[in-house]
Design an enzyme around this catalytic site. Structure first.
Site, PDB file in Angstrom:
ATOM      1  N   SER A 221       0.850  -1.202   0.000  1.00 15.24           N
ATOM      2  CA  SER A 221       0.000   0.000   0.000  1.00 15.24           C
ATOM      3  C   SER A 221       0.885   1.252   0.000  1.00 15.24           C
ATOM      4  O   SER A 221       1.991   1.234   0.542  1.00 15.24           O
ATOM      5  CB  SER A 221      -0.947   0.002   1.202  1.00 15.24           C
ATOM      6  OG  SER A 221      -0.228   0.265   2.391  1.00 15.24           O
TER       7      SER A 221
ATOM      8  N   VAL B 215       0.821   4.241   1.588  1.00 17.36           N
ATOM      9  CA  VAL B 215       1.208   4.829   2.870  1.00 17.36           C
ATOM     10  C   VAL B 215       2.210   3.937   3.590  1.00 17.36           C
ATOM     11  O   VAL B 215       3.210   4.419   4.131  1.00 17.36           O
ATOM     12  CB  VAL B 215      -0.035   5.104   3.755  1.00 17.36           C
ATOM     13  CG1 VAL B 215       0.385   5.641   5.125  1.00 17.36           C
ATOM     14  CG2 VAL B 215      -0.972   6.091   3.067  1.00 17.36           C
ATOM     15  N   CYS B 216       1.967   2.630   3.579  1.00 18.42           N
ATOM     16  CA  CYS B 216       2.891   1.697   4.239  1.00 18.42           C
ATOM     17  C   CYS B 216       4.266   1.727   3.578  1.00 18.42           C
ATOM     18  O   CYS B 216       5.286   1.710   4.261  1.00 18.42           O
ATOM     19  CB  CYS B 216       2.330   0.283   4.217  1.00 18.42           C
ATOM     20  SG  CYS B 216       0.805   0.085   5.154  1.00 18.42           S
ATOM     21  N   GLY B 217       4.284   1.776   2.269  1.00 19.73           N
ATOM     22  CA  GLY B 217       5.555   1.848   1.549  1.00 19.73           C
ATOM     23  C   GLY B 217       6.338   3.089   1.925  1.00 19.73           C
ATOM     24  O   GLY B 217       7.548   3.027   2.169  1.00 19.73           O
TER      25      GLY B 217
ATOM     26  N   MET C  29       7.641   2.710   5.654  1.00 19.25           N
ATOM     27  CA  MET C  29       8.792   1.815   5.791  1.00 19.25           C
ATOM     28  C   MET C  29      10.034   2.423   5.139  1.00 19.25           C
ATOM     29  O   MET C  29      11.147   2.284   5.650  1.00 19.25           O
ATOM     30  CB  MET C  29       8.483   0.437   5.205  1.00 19.25           C
ATOM     31  CG  MET C  29       7.399  -0.336   5.960  1.00 19.25           C
ATOM     32  SD  MET C  29       7.732  -0.578   7.728  1.00 19.25           S
ATOM     33  CE  MET C  29       6.347   0.303   8.454  1.00 19.25           C
TER      34      MET C  29
END
Length: 153
Positions: A41, A43-45, A48
């Site tokens: 996703s 936002v997650c990318g 991280m």
């Protein structure tokens, strides 16, 4: 979420297709647990990738960063290679969300981890936690503030 002052429950999850990481192996270090919904996703990318850039600062505090989602060990491996991440991503895959449930950050409706952060001290005690809205990257300021506070205690 598990409250501040709680001993973080021990767990063991795959960090690669053939290796596991146990939280208790990290006693003696501060640990940043970054629960997130899904590998691929946007936002997650971004979250991280930001934490990957912050590793040198986390290391100065003797802190180990760990990402955790319900994605499989194979998804984590591909995501980590694609994003050139230099910290472990743990697969809370089977039984799905078992560790997220231990930390009380599993979203039963979506079937994924909530976007939650925990910082533990060297004895495994939760010293800071934060639950972010799912679509918002929580950044790293809170983590750095928590690490500074732990060092100054």
């Amino acid at each position: 979420m598990l409250p501040i002052g709680t001993k973080a429950p021990d767990f063991e999850l795959n960090s690669t297709p053939d290796q596991k990481l146990k939280l208790s192996e990290l006693l003696g270090k501060k640990v940043i647990l970054a629960f997130y919904p899904a590998d691929w996703s946007p936002v997650c990318g971004d979250q991280m990738a930001l934490y990957n850039e912050m590793l040198k600062f986390f290391t100065k505090y003797n802190a180990q960063l760990i990402g955790i989602s319900v994605d499989s060990k194979w998804s984590h491996m591909a995501f980590s290679q694609n994003r050139k991440l230099h910290f472990p991503l743990l697969a809370d895959f089977e039984p799905k969300g078992k560790v997220a449930k231990l930390f009380k950050v599993y979203d039963e409706v979506e079937g994924e981890c909530k976007r939650a952060l925990f910082v533990t001290d060297e004895k495994g005690i939760i010293r800071w936690n934060y639950l972010s809205p799912v679509g918002i990257n929580p950044g790293a300021d809170g983590i750095l503030d928590a690490l500074t506070k732990i060092n100054n205690q």
